[in-house]
Design an enzyme around this catalytic site. Sequence first.
Site, PDB file in Angstrom:
ATOM      1  N   GLY A   1       1.028  -1.180  -0.101  1.00 14.33           N
ATOM      2  CA  GLY A   1      -0.043   0.232   0.027  1.00 14.33           C
ATOM      3  C   GLY A   1       0.939   1.422  -0.182  1.00 14.33           C
ATOM      4  O   GLY A   1       0.349   2.416  -0.055  1.00 14.33           O
TER       5      GLY A   1
ATOM      6  N   ARG B   1       2.993  -1.343  -5.560  1.00 13.66           N
ATOM      7  CA  ARG B   1       3.189   0.047  -6.455  1.00 13.66           C
ATOM      8  C   ARG B   1       4.558   0.732  -6.307  1.00 13.66           C
ATOM      9  O   ARG B   1       5.359   1.165  -7.281  1.00 13.66           O
ATOM     10  CB  ARG B   1       2.024   1.075  -6.066  1.00 13.66           C
ATOM     11  CG  ARG B   1       1.962   2.418  -7.043  1.00 13.66           C
ATOM     12  CD  ARG B   1       1.163   3.221  -6.010  1.00 13.66           C
ATOM     13  NE  ARG B   1      -0.105   2.585  -6.035  1.00 13.66           N
ATOM     14  CZ  ARG B   1      -1.348   2.582  -6.679  1.00 13.66           C
ATOM     15  NH1 ARG B   1      -1.257   2.965  -7.640  1.00 13.66           N
ATOM     16  NH2 ARG B   1      -2.353   1.926  -6.145  1.00 13.66           N
TER      17      ARG B   1
ATOM     18  N   CYS C   1     -13.512   3.713 -28.674  1.00 19.13           N
ATOM     19  CA  CYS C   1     -14.579   4.119 -28.925  1.00 19.13           C
ATOM     20  C   CYS C   1     -15.823   4.154 -27.643  1.00 19.13           C
ATOM     21  O   CYS C   1     -16.849   3.536 -27.580  1.00 19.13           O
ATOM     22  CB  CYS C   1     -15.494   3.217 -30.063  1.00 19.13           C
ATOM     23  SG  CYS C   1     -14.498   3.769 -31.613  1.00 19.13           S
TER      24      CYS C   1
END
Length: 420
Positions: A231, A277, A346
């Site tokens: 975290g 991370r 799209c």
Amino acid sequence: MQMLNASVTDKANFYQGLNPYDLIETYGSPLYVYNERILKEKCNQLKNLSTYKNFSVHFSAKANSNLALLQIIRGQGLCVDAMSPGEIYIEQKAGFTNDQIFFVCNNISAEEMQYAIDRDILLCVDSTAQLEQYGSLNPGGAVSIRINPGVGAGHHEKVVTAGKNTKFGILPEQIPSCKEILAKHQLRLVGINQHIGSLFMEPEAYLAGVNVLFDIARHFDNLEFIDCGGGFGINYQKQTTDNTLDLAALGDELTKMFEQFAATYNPKIKFKIEPGRFPVAECGVLLGTVHAVKYNADKKYIGTDIGFNALVRPVMYDAHHDIEVYRKGDQRSEKTEAVTVVGNICESGDILAKDRMLPEIFEGDMVGVLDAGAYGHVMSSNYNNRLRPAEVLIRENGECVLIRKRDTIEQLAENFISIE
Ligand code: LLP
């Protein structure tokens, strides 16, 4: 070449003298670029987080499971977490040994559990149902459990993984049933784990979670380790703020807590963390090309080839990524203006940055999306039948090498079975 807004990569010497245009020319656009030196620095910062003697770092490979990056991370002395047999498979290919892999799983099948058991890889189960399943498959085996300490944290509700509103973990009140299941199958509980959520910048919630985890640990004798989870946050807005996680202060606090707990429980107990991370985010930039600049009503759109198939974080979590602008020619940007940077998918929601202040951008410019090394390529997809980008690595000596090929158009049809 002009590099605008590029103070972050400049300061980090990210490109080490290489020209992003040359990289795109060689490997195509969009392109994930990683820097080995920065990755190693981040790994070392984590390894040195605590001076407690039995402290280790498990990289949570879900953040980036590129083989070459895993090899570097292994070389830096980190172990790894896995979330699936697929991650275990790649980690083994990267040279991690069974005892360096920790399978923190969630709602897995008996076959998936067996995959880890067959390889002697320690599992961490996160419900009494999964503990029961493990007990039937591997009676007498060693196992660990994931606790939900009741405290959560994270940059978005989708990534808060503890507390009341989440599917994860075993609650403290379920500990008696855990003990029954452990006894029934003669299982050895060797560790407990928690992961309260992703991306905290202030240490309070993390430390509060660790405190609860330590209280829970005392319900069990003979634990060999406690895993405090990941975290650890990084600053995604370095262009405008200095908000960094104070790793040194967090490390000092953790060391104190580790020493105190060990002194009253077992001086040999090991402590782990499992960041994903932190080690990889800042070593990655996603390069893309501007193909169209246009106005719709009053809004100026910068149309790039970075659709949310290539980087989904902004669309999925409203996540901010800083953007740099690179230009081949000598055309000058006369102003800074609010623009909306979009991709080529799209869907109206295909927005990389909304109303972002950037130097005037022209067709043919390139954008560098910063801090894309974590949850970038791993979350990419073939939506709209787009090809997932290649990945390259800038080695410490400045050489650039391809570490994952771009998808080919033929691969898109590979798994189809024609009915004609
Ligand atoms: N351990 C467990 C059990 C986890 O579930 C996670 C991440 C980690 C460790 C590593 O957490 P980190 O240190 O990276 O915060 N896709 C989201 C993040 C999802 C995190 C899920 N769990 C994003 O792009 O922000």
